[in-house]
Design a protein around this motif. Structure first.
Motif, short mmCIF file in Angstrom:
data_model
loop_
_atom_site.label_atom_id
_atom_site.label_comp_id
_atom_site.label_asym_id
_atom_site.label_seq_id
_atom_site.Cartn_x
_atom_site.Cartn_y
_atom_site.Cartn_z
N PHE A 69 0.85 -1.18 0.00
CA PHE A 69 0.00 0.00 0.00
C PHE A 69 0.89 1.23 0.00
CE2 PHE A 69 -2.51 -3.21 2.22
CZ PHE A 69 -3.70 -3.14 1.52
N SER A 70 0.44 2.27 -0.65
CA SER A 70 1.12 3.56 -0.57
C SER A 70 0.92 4.12 0.84
CB SER A 70 0.53 4.52 -1.60
OG SER A 70 0.93 5.84 -1.33
N ASP A 72 0.15 6.88 1.50
CA ASP A 72 -0.92 7.89 1.42
C ASP A 72 -2.30 7.27 1.33
OD1 ASP A 72 0.92 10.00 1.40
OD2 ASP A 72 1.21 9.79 -0.76
N GLU A 73 -2.39 5.95 1.22
CA GLU A 73 -3.68 5.29 0.98
C GLU A 73 -4.42 4.95 2.26
OE1 GLU A 73 -3.68 2.68 -2.96
OE2 GLU A 73 -2.21 1.97 -1.50
N GLU A 96 -11.68 0.20 -0.35
CA GLU A 96 -10.26 -0.11 -0.55
C GLU A 96 -9.77 -1.23 0.37
OE1 GLU A 96 -10.84 2.98 1.17
OE2 GLU A 96 -11.45 4.08 -0.58
#
Length: 172
Positions: A69-70, A72-73, A96
């Motif tokens: 995962f980023s 930022d996610e 998500e």
């Protein structure tokens, strides 16, 4: 619970040489202290741009460990940006959160792990039913995440130091 938190923090400082012991101590303690069905640590990559599940307790799916995962996610990104605990009452409503849905996880609490200003990762604890999280739960996961970040950083520094000493020995 304060005594159990203190004991966990002592274990983390005593086991700084072995990253796997540190991570296992963190997830088992988080699950027990927070009465969670699952707990896991996602570590940041070297560039501090992606997170990956490194160690978990109470997770059955091997696929859970394979996703990146980023930073930022999802709500994890919110916890990192805001540098505070984020609690999601029901991750099943988040489009998500595929891995969490597969595992049947519902209420999830997440704390960022920083050593100074360096992102180390995040610590998460989750239940398979919707439940409320108390201010004490937030304090406990904050303490565990902070101690984990320091312990992981110390372990990494120790490994680097040992590698440098070995390289120096070969040069001599």
């Amino acid at each position: 619970r304060a005594e159990a938190v203190s004991e966990t923090l002592t274990q983390l400082t005593a086991s700084y040489l072995d990253p796997d012991v540190i991570l296992q101590t963190i997830v088992r303690s988080a699950a027990g202290l927070l009465d969670a069905d699952a707990a896991y640590v996602m570590l940041a990559d070297e560039e501090r741009k992606r997170l990956r599940v490194r160690t978990a307790h109470g997770i059955a799916s091997g696929e859970f460990f394979e996703t990146y995962f980023s930073v930022d996610e999802l709500f994890v990104g919110d916890a990192i940006r805001e540098r505070r605990v984020i609690c999601v009452r029901d991750v099943q409503t988040h489009a998500e959160s595929v891995n969490s849905r597969t595992e049947g996880l519902r209420t999830t609490i997440c704390a960022p792990m920083f050593a100074d200003d360096d992102l180390v990762g995040v610590l998460l604890a989750a239940n398979r039913e919707v439940r409320e999280r108390s201010p004490d739960d937030r304090r406990i996961i904050t303490a565990l995440a902070s101690a984990a970040a320091v312990a992981i950083t110390n372990s990494r520094l120790h490994v680097e130091r040992e590698g440098s000493l070995a390289a120096l020995g070969e040069v001599n």
